[in-house]
Design a protein around this motif. Structure first.
Motif, PDB file in Angstrom:
ATOM      1  N   GLU A  11      25.520 -20.126 114.901  1.00 33.15           N
ATOM      2  CA  GLU A  11      24.980 -18.767 114.907  1.00 33.15           C
ATOM      3  C   GLU A  11      26.109 -17.850 114.461  1.00 33.15           C
ATOM      4  O   GLU A  11      27.186 -17.860 115.053  1.00 33.15           O
ATOM      5  CB  GLU A  11      24.501 -18.406 116.311  1.00 33.15           C
ATOM      6  N   ARG A  12      25.885 -17.098 113.387  1.00 33.11           N
ATOM      7  CA  ARG A  12      26.917 -16.194 112.864  1.00 33.11           C
ATOM      8  C   ARG A  12      26.493 -14.752 113.069  1.00 33.11           C
ATOM      9  O   ARG A  12      25.319 -14.424 112.927  1.00 33.11           O
ATOM     10  CB  ARG A  12      27.112 -16.423 111.365  1.00 33.11           C
ATOM     11  N   THR A  13      27.481 -13.896 113.362  1.00 32.84           N
ATOM     12  CA  THR A  13      27.223 -12.462 113.365  1.00 32.84           C
ATOM     13  C   THR A  13      27.393 -11.968 111.928  1.00 32.84           C
ATOM     14  O   THR A  13      27.967 -12.663 111.086  1.00 32.84           O
ATOM     15  CB  THR A  13      28.204 -11.724 114.297  1.00 32.84           C
ATOM     16  N   GLU A  14      26.922 -10.772 111.661  1.00 29.89           N
ATOM     17  CA  GLU A  14      27.103 -10.271 110.293  1.00 29.89           C
ATOM     18  C   GLU A  14      28.577 -10.027 110.015  1.00 29.89           C
ATOM     19  O   GLU A  14      29.360  -9.786 110.926  1.00 29.89           O
ATOM     20  CB  GLU A  14      26.256  -9.028 110.031  1.00 29.89           C
ATOM     21  N   SER A  16      31.220  -8.088 107.194  1.00 32.51           N
ATOM     22  CA  SER A  16      31.474  -7.228 106.024  1.00 32.51           C
ATOM     23  C   SER A  16      32.390  -7.952 105.054  1.00 32.51           C
ATOM     24  O   SER A  16      33.244  -8.747 105.457  1.00 32.51           O
ATOM     25  CB  SER A  16      32.154  -5.926 106.466  1.00 32.51           C
ATOM     26  N   TYR A  17      32.197  -7.674 103.770  1.00 28.43           N
ATOM     27  CA  TYR A  17      33.083  -8.250 102.758  1.00 28.43           C
ATOM     28  C   TYR A  17      33.073  -7.373 101.521  1.00 28.43           C
ATOM     29  O   TYR A  17      32.206  -6.506 101.356  1.00 28.43           O
ATOM     30  CB  TYR A  17      32.681  -9.682 102.401  1.00 28.43           C
ATOM     31  N   VAL A  18      34.073  -7.584 100.677  1.00 22.61           N
ATOM     32  CA  VAL A  18      34.091  -6.961  99.364  1.00 22.61           C
ATOM     33  C   VAL A  18      33.807  -8.067  98.355  1.00 22.61           C
ATOM     34  O   VAL A  18      34.240  -9.211  98.544  1.00 22.61           O
ATOM     35  CB  VAL A  18      35.417  -6.234  99.060  1.00 22.61           C
ATOM     36  N   GLY A  19      33.062  -7.724  97.302  1.00 21.77           N
ATOM     37  CA  GLY A  19      32.701  -8.758  96.353  1.00 21.77           C
ATOM     38  C   GLY A  19      32.472  -8.238  94.950  1.00 21.77           C
ATOM     39  O   GLY A  19      32.218  -7.044  94.742  1.00 21.77           O
ATOM     40  N   VAL A  20      32.576  -9.155  94.011  1.00 26.23           N
ATOM     41  CA  VAL A  20      32.327  -8.896  92.595  1.00 26.23           C
ATOM     42  C   VAL A  20      31.278  -9.904  92.139  1.00 26.23           C
ATOM     43  O   VAL A  20      31.431 -11.105  92.377  1.00 26.23           O
ATOM     44  CB  VAL A  20      33.614  -9.072  91.759  1.00 26.23           C
ATOM     45  N   THR A  21      30.223  -9.439  91.489  1.00 22.38           N
ATOM     46  CA  THR A  21      29.125 -10.302  91.069  1.00 22.38           C
ATOM     47  C   THR A  21      29.163 -10.535  89.571  1.00 22.38           C
ATOM     48  O   THR A  21      29.421  -9.602  88.800  1.00 22.38           O
ATOM     49  CB  THR A  21      27.772  -9.659  91.459  1.00 22.38           C
ATOM     50  N   LEU A  76      37.481  -6.639 107.917  1.00 19.46           N
ATOM     51  CA  LEU A  76      37.054  -6.096 109.201  1.00 19.46           C
ATOM     52  C   LEU A  76      36.512  -4.697 108.975  1.00 19.46           C
ATOM     53  O   LEU A  76      37.207  -3.849 108.404  1.00 19.46           O
ATOM     54  CB  LEU A  76      38.228  -6.048 110.187  1.00 19.46           C
ATOM     55  N   GLY A  77      35.290  -4.477 109.400  1.00 19.57           N
ATOM     56  CA  GLY A  77      34.683  -3.159 109.262  1.00 19.57           C
ATOM     57  C   GLY A  77      34.493  -2.767 107.817  1.00 19.57           C
ATOM     58  O   GLY A  77      34.639  -3.577 106.913  1.00 19.57           O
ATOM     59  N   PRO A  78      34.173  -1.508 107.591  1.00 20.13           N
ATOM     60  CA  PRO A  78      33.952  -1.054 106.214  1.00 20.13           C
ATOM     61  C   PRO A  78      35.251  -1.085 105.410  1.00 20.13           C
ATOM     62  O   PRO A  78      36.299  -0.674 105.895  1.00 20.13           O
ATOM     63  CB  PRO A  78      33.432   0.372 106.373  1.00 20.13           C
ATOM     64  N   ALA A  79      35.162  -1.586 104.207  1.00 21.53           N
ATOM     65  CA  ALA A  79      36.340  -1.649 103.326  1.00 21.53           C
ATOM     66  C   ALA A  79      36.521  -0.314 102.622  1.00 21.53           C
ATOM     67  O   ALA A  79      35.563   0.441 102.445  1.00 21.53           O
ATOM     68  CB  ALA A  79      36.154  -2.749 102.293  1.00 21.53           C
ATOM     69  N   LEU A  84      36.804  -1.730  91.892  1.00 19.25           N
ATOM     70  CA  LEU A  84      36.835  -3.162  91.621  1.00 19.25           C
ATOM     71  C   LEU A  84      35.686  -3.913  92.281  1.00 19.25           C
ATOM     72  O   LEU A  84      35.240  -4.928  91.781  1.00 19.25           O
ATOM     73  CB  LEU A  84      38.176  -3.740  92.095  1.00 19.25           C
ATOM     74  N   TRP A  85      35.201  -3.445  93.431  1.00 20.89           N
ATOM     75  CA  TRP A  85      34.233  -4.229  94.199  1.00 20.89           C
ATOM     76  C   TRP A  85      33.085  -3.400  94.743  1.00 20.89           C
ATOM     77  O   TRP A  85      33.105  -2.192  94.736  1.00 20.89           O
ATOM     78  CB  TRP A  85      34.925  -4.920  95.356  1.00 20.89           C
ATOM     79  N   GLN A  86      32.109  -4.140  95.258  1.00 21.67           N
ATOM     80  CA  GLN A  86      31.042  -3.567  96.066  1.00 21.67           C
ATOM     81  C   GLN A  86      31.283  -4.064  97.490  1.00 21.67           C
ATOM     82  O   GLN A  86      31.744  -5.180  97.697  1.00 21.67           O
ATOM     83  CB  GLN A  86      29.644  -4.049  95.620  1.00 21.67           C
ATOM     84  N   THR A  87      30.982  -3.223  98.466  1.00 24.75           N
ATOM     85  CA  THR A  87      31.081  -3.641  99.863  1.00 24.75           C
ATOM     86  C   THR A  87      29.700  -4.087 100.307  1.00 24.75           C
ATOM     87  O   THR A  87      28.710  -3.391 100.097  1.00 24.75           O
ATOM     88  CB  THR A  87      31.576  -2.481 100.746  1.00 24.75           C
ATOM     89  N   ARG A  88      29.643  -5.282 100.885  1.00 31.11           N
ATOM     90  CA  ARG A  88      28.371  -5.863 101.293  1.00 31.11           C
ATOM     91  C   ARG A  88      28.524  -6.503 102.667  1.00 31.11           C
ATOM     92  O   ARG A  88      29.599  -6.494 103.256  1.00 31.11           O
ATOM     93  CB  ARG A  88      27.928  -6.916 100.282  1.00 31.11           C
ATOM     94  N   VAL A  89      27.432  -7.123 103.152  1.00 28.30           N
ATOM     95  CA  VAL A  89      27.433  -7.772 104.455  1.00 28.30           C
ATOM     96  C   VAL A  89      26.779  -9.142 104.334  1.00 28.30           C
ATOM     97  O   VAL A  89      25.688  -9.263 103.762  1.00 28.30           O
ATOM     98  CB  VAL A  89      26.664  -6.914 105.493  1.00 28.30           C
ATOM     99  N   ILE A  90      27.460 -10.165 104.854  1.00 23.84           N
ATOM    100  CA  ILE A  90      26.833 -11.477 105.011  1.00 23.84           C
ATOM    101  C   ILE A  90      25.921 -11.346 106.221  1.00 23.84           C
ATOM    102  O   ILE A  90      26.362 -10.898 107.286  1.00 23.84           O
ATOM    103  CB  ILE A  90      27.887 -12.578 105.251  1.00 23.84           C
ATOM    104  N   PRO A  91      24.639 -11.705 106.077  1.00 26.58           N
ATOM    105  CA  PRO A  91      23.708 -11.468 107.179  1.00 26.58           C
ATOM    106  C   PRO A  91      23.962 -12.383 108.385  1.00 26.58           C
ATOM    107  O   PRO A  91      24.412 -13.515 108.238  1.00 26.58           O
ATOM    108  CB  PRO A  91      22.344 -11.766 106.562  1.00 26.58           C
TER     109      PRO A  91
END
Length: 165
Positions: A11-14, A16-21, A76-79, A84-91
């Motif tokens: 079981e994972r909590t959400e 935050s991450y920065v990412g490039v697609t 950790l928390g909002p980036a 360079l990136w978008q800030t997103r959340v792993i659900p």
């Protein structure tokens, strides 16, 4: 290849991450993987330490044509905002996960094994099958080895696929 490791359900909590697609093919996959050191370098310039292992997140997979993949780094928390990136959340949710130690070329077989294990044990993946490819709710390859410090035959990679609710 090594014996297939036994997956675990976690079981994972959400997260935050920065990412490039990018949309890539199997032969151009390096274009997205090469973004990981760039992301980590930029975070370091901004004084932000990664909160976990960097990863590739597969969003859309059509092995015959293309893959939409995101290179990401947990934070950790909002980036901080950055061009360079978008800030997103792993659900948050239930995930099947396993760790593989070995050459990255073995990951296709390990992934096939994880998918087969899920089917065999009655698990449903968080994926939508569509004509343009499989859209994954969350499918991660996290890289726990520094390629500059570990032989390519001993890389540690964690596969983590979200299960359907």
């Amino acid at each position: 290849m090594q014996t297939f490791p036994t997956p675990q359900i976690v079981e994972r909590t959400e997260q935050s991450y920065v990412g490039v697609t990018r949309t890539v093919t199997m032969t151009t996959m390096g274009e997205i993987a090469d973004r990981i050191p760039v992301l980590i370098g930029r975070l370091a310039e901004l004084g932000v330490a990664p909160a976990g292992a960097p990863f590739l997140r597969y969003l859309l997979i059509d092995m015959d044509r293309s893959l939409t993949v995101e290179a990401g780094v947990p934070v950790l928390g909002p980036a901080p905002r950055d061009e360079l990136w978008q800030t997103r959340v792993i659900p948050a949710g239930r995930y099947a996960t396993l760790t593989h130690t070995g050459h990255p070329d073995e990951l296709i077989a390990v992934t096939d094994g994880l998918l087969a294990w899920g089917e065999e044990h009655g698990h449903r993946w968080d994926v939508e099958r569509r004509p343009d490819g499989d859209r994954w709710g969350c499918r991660l390859e996290a890289f726990h080895s520094n390629p500059m410090e570990v032989s390519i035959d001993a890389w540690v990679t964690e596969l983590t696929f979200r299960l359907a609710d």
